[in-house]
Design an enzyme around this catalytic site. Structure first.
Site, mmCIF file in Angstrom:
data_model
loop_
_atom_site.group_PDB
_atom_site.id
_atom_site.type_symbol
_atom_site.label_atom_id
_atom_site.label_comp_id
_atom_site.label_asym_id
_atom_site.label_seq_id
_atom_site.Cartn_x
_atom_site.Cartn_y
_atom_site.Cartn_z
ATOM 1 N N HIS A 237 -103.642 21.697 -14.190
ATOM 2 C CA HIS A 237 -102.906 20.827 -15.165
ATOM 3 C C HIS A 237 -101.824 20.027 -14.663
ATOM 4 O O HIS A 237 -100.952 19.504 -15.171
ATOM 5 C CB HIS A 237 -102.417 21.859 -16.469
ATOM 6 C CG HIS A 237 -103.442 22.405 -17.191
ATOM 7 N ND1 HIS A 237 -103.163 23.235 -18.033
ATOM 8 C CD2 HIS A 237 -104.777 22.108 -17.107
ATOM 9 C CE1 HIS A 237 -104.233 23.993 -18.683
ATOM 10 N NE2 HIS A 237 -105.251 22.729 -18.150
ATOM 11 N N ALA B 219 -95.497 40.629 -15.596
ATOM 12 C CA ALA B 219 -96.111 40.093 -14.437
ATOM 13 C C ALA B 219 -95.625 40.582 -13.116
ATOM 14 O O ALA B 219 -96.006 41.074 -12.042
ATOM 15 C CB ALA B 219 -96.264 38.645 -14.416
HETATM 16 C C1 BJW Z 1 -96.579 37.346 -19.724
HETATM 17 C C2 BJW Z 1 -95.095 37.329 -19.566
HETATM 18 C C3 BJW Z 1 -94.728 38.316 -18.487
HETATM 19 C C4 BJW Z 1 -95.334 36.129 -21.162
HETATM 20 N N1 BJW Z 1 -95.865 38.656 -17.805
HETATM 21 N N2 BJW Z 1 -97.395 37.906 -19.119
HETATM 22 C C5 BJW Z 1 -113.692 23.980 -26.054
HETATM 23 C C6 BJW Z 1 -114.366 23.597 -24.814
HETATM 24 C C7 BJW Z 1 -113.832 22.958 -23.886
HETATM 25 C C8 BJW Z 1 -112.396 22.240 -24.443
HETATM 26 C C9 BJW Z 1 -112.142 22.283 -25.774
HETATM 27 C C10 BJW Z 1 -112.663 23.098 -26.481
HETATM 28 N N3 BJW Z 1 -112.025 23.198 -27.692
HETATM 29 C C11 BJW Z 1 -110.873 22.287 -27.449
HETATM 30 C C12 BJW Z 1 -110.962 21.873 -26.405
HETATM 31 C C13 BJW Z 1 -109.968 20.572 -25.674
HETATM 32 C C14 BJW Z 1 -108.550 21.311 -25.430
HETATM 33 C C15 BJW Z 1 -108.311 22.532 -25.653
HETATM 34 O O1 BJW Z 1 -108.414 23.558 -25.082
HETATM 35 N N4 BJW Z 1 -107.826 22.585 -27.119
HETATM 36 C C16 BJW Z 1 -107.260 23.906 -27.416
HETATM 37 C C17 BJW Z 1 -106.129 23.900 -28.337
HETATM 38 C C18 BJW Z 1 -108.435 24.529 -28.248
HETATM 39 N N5 BJW Z 1 -108.473 21.193 -24.000
HETATM 40 C C19 BJW Z 1 -108.424 20.094 -23.212
HETATM 41 O O2 BJW Z 1 -108.246 18.945 -23.901
HETATM 42 C C20 BJW Z 1 -108.387 20.197 -21.734
HETATM 43 N N6 BJW Z 1 -109.446 18.899 -21.273
HETATM 44 C C21 BJW Z 1 -110.540 19.287 -21.251
HETATM 45 O O3 BJW Z 1 -111.413 20.178 -22.177
HETATM 46 O O4 BJW Z 1 -111.312 18.182 -20.891
HETATM 47 C C22 BJW Z 1 -112.642 17.936 -21.261
HETATM 48 C C23 BJW Z 1 -113.605 19.199 -20.383
HETATM 49 C C24 BJW Z 1 -114.462 19.903 -21.032
HETATM 50 C C25 BJW Z 1 -115.219 20.995 -20.206
HETATM 51 C C26 BJW Z 1 -114.810 21.304 -18.799
HETATM 52 C C27 BJW Z 1 -113.899 20.326 -18.285
HETATM 53 C C28 BJW Z 1 -113.073 19.469 -18.984
HETATM 54 C C29 BJW Z 1 -107.165 19.829 -21.230
HETATM 55 C C30 BJW Z 1 -105.984 20.846 -21.517
HETATM 56 C C31 BJW Z 1 -104.587 20.312 -21.008
HETATM 57 C C32 BJW Z 1 -103.666 21.320 -21.207
HETATM 58 N N7 BJW Z 1 -102.418 21.011 -21.233
HETATM 59 C C33 BJW Z 1 -101.145 21.900 -21.201
HETATM 60 C C34 BJW Z 1 -99.855 20.922 -20.836
HETATM 61 C C35 BJW Z 1 -99.695 20.467 -19.437
HETATM 62 C C36 BJW Z 1 -98.316 19.990 -18.999
HETATM 63 C C37 BJW Z 1 -97.113 20.678 -19.490
HETATM 64 O O5 BJW Z 1 -96.800 21.725 -18.969
HETATM 65 O O6 BJW Z 1 -96.444 20.173 -20.274
HETATM 66 O O7 BJW Z 1 -101.090 22.754 -20.198
HETATM 67 S S1 BJW Z 1 -100.927 22.543 -22.715
HETATM 68 C C38 BJW Z 1 -100.203 24.045 -22.043
HETATM 69 O O8 BJW Z 1 -101.270 25.186 -22.470
HETATM 70 C C39 BJW Z 1 -100.042 24.037 -20.646
HETATM 71 C C40 BJW Z 1 -100.792 25.302 -20.170
HETATM 72 O O9 BJW Z 1 -101.209 24.927 -18.920
HETATM 73 C C41 BJW Z 1 -101.760 25.512 -21.049
HETATM 74 C C42 BJW Z 1 -101.953 27.105 -21.115
HETATM 75 O O10 BJW Z 1 -101.078 27.841 -21.750
HETATM 76 P P1 BJW Z 1 -100.531 29.218 -20.997
HETATM 77 O O11 BJW Z 1 -100.207 29.009 -19.510
HETATM 78 O O12 BJW Z 1 -101.762 30.321 -21.366
HETATM 79 O O13 BJW Z 1 -99.281 29.518 -21.712
HETATM 80 P P2 BJW Z 1 -99.113 30.257 -23.167
HETATM 81 O O14 BJW Z 1 -97.738 29.929 -23.366
HETATM 82 O O15 BJW Z 1 -99.977 29.889 -23.986
HETATM 83 O O16 BJW Z 1 -99.124 31.919 -23.085
HETATM 84 C C43 BJW Z 1 -98.426 32.556 -22.038
HETATM 85 C C44 BJW Z 1 -98.808 33.976 -21.629
HETATM 86 O O17 BJW Z 1 -98.085 34.684 -20.982
HETATM 87 C C45 BJW Z 1 -99.077 34.815 -23.085
HETATM 88 O O18 BJW Z 1 -100.150 35.361 -23.201
HETATM 89 C C46 BJW Z 1 -98.038 35.886 -22.995
HETATM 90 O O19 BJW Z 1 -98.385 37.076 -23.368
HETATM 91 C C47 BJW Z 1 -97.880 35.968 -21.449
HETATM 92 N N8 BJW Z 1 -96.430 36.237 -20.746
HETATM 93 N N9 BJW Z 1 -94.439 36.751 -20.608
HETATM 94 C C48 BJW Z 1 -97.027 38.499 -17.969
HETATM 95 N N10 BJW Z 1 -93.221 38.233 -18.394
#
Ligand code: BJW
Length: 232
Positions: free
Chosen positions: A109, A219
């Protein structure tokens, strides 16, 4: 679990939470304070670039004051000592894996500490604010944006990630909610390809049911303990 040779590790915001970096979807996380549509989509950037640049300037500045925690250090040790294939695929845009010493890291990302010039398409190392529209160091156009992947944009390194998933025999997910694709689909890819799968998370995630094993806890405790097991 059986002996393993090739490992893919997916990390998310949870691995950096104990370093003081906000997660997205936890209580008090970034998406409670900012609308995703406004700050993490190309449409939001086109509508209000100042809002988006300010959001990323604030976060770029903050991460430079944070330090890697024991989970980052443990993965760096595994990276250094693991003789087989290993790839740390991080969704995080911070540089804490690298600052802990990990080498085999792929930022799917993007990275806070890069700026992307949309005129010349060059990515340059960047630590300063972007709000004043500084010139691109390569072409001088004032068209730099954060080098991060927003919703609707293609994540980086997908060919390399899928190649690593095809050859891994262990897939480990650390601190990610499994809410964002394509990363959320990696566990299913790994299972279908015959790999063992392990989740390390504070609480059960959306994808927990897909993993062969889930361990719950912070973690900073779970990751060093797992790395000890792997290197024993
Ligand atoms: C702890 C802890 C501790 C806390 N110890 N644990 C179906 C299939 C394919 C795509 C889609 C689909 N449906 C929808 C889509 C499109 C979309 C999508 O996924 N939307 C969803 C809302 C459903 N995806 C996209 O648009 C992506 N692009 C794409 O799909 O292109 C086409 C493609 C298709 C097929 C193959 C390839 C490509 C792009 C996604 C871009 C995401 N961008 C962000 C922002 C980045 C910049 C920024 O930082 O601002 O990325 S959004 C945000 O979420 C960021 C993160 O990387 C991402 C994931 O979040 P993460 O890391 O999981 O954080 P949290 O807060 O959600 O979770 C934290 C976890 O930690 C929790 O579980 C806690 O329990 C845990 N935790 N403390 C251990 N101490």
């Amino acid at each position: 679990m059986r002996e393993h040779k090739n490992i893919v590790i997916l990390t998310g915001a949870g691995i950096s939470a104990e370093s003081g970096i906000d997660t997205f979807r936890s209580a008090g996380g970034l998406w409670e304070k900012h609308r995703v549509e406004d700050v993490a989509t190309p449409e939001g950037f086109a509508r209000d670039p100042e809002l988006v640049l300010r959001f990323y300037d604030m976060r770029r500045e903050a991460i430079q004051t944070k330090q890697p925690n024991p989970a980052h250090h443990a993965l760096a040790r595994l990276d250094a000592d693991w003789a087989g294939e290993l790839l740390i695929v991080t969704q995080n845009v911070d540089d804490l894996h690298e600052r802990a010493g990990a080498k085999r890291v792929l930022h799917m990302h993007g990275e806070h500490l890069n700026a992307w010039c949309t005129s010349c398409d060059v990515r340059s190392p960047w630590t300063a604010p972007l709000i004043d529209r500084p010139p691109c160091p390569v072409c001088a156009a004032r068209t730099l944006r954060p080098d991060v992947v927003w919703f609707g944009e293609m994540p980086y390194g997908m060919d390399r990630i899928y190649a690593a998933l095809r050859t891994c025999d262990l897939f480990v997910s650390i601190g990610t909610s499994g809410a964002v694709y394509p990363a959320a689909g990696f566990v299913q890819n790994a299972v279908e390809l015959g790999a063992d799968t392990l989740e390390l998370n504070l609480e059960r995630s959306q994808g927990s049911g897909m993993f062969h094993q889930t361990r719950l806890g912070p973690a900073s405790e779970l990751v060093p303990a797992w790395v000890e097991e792997m290197l024993a």
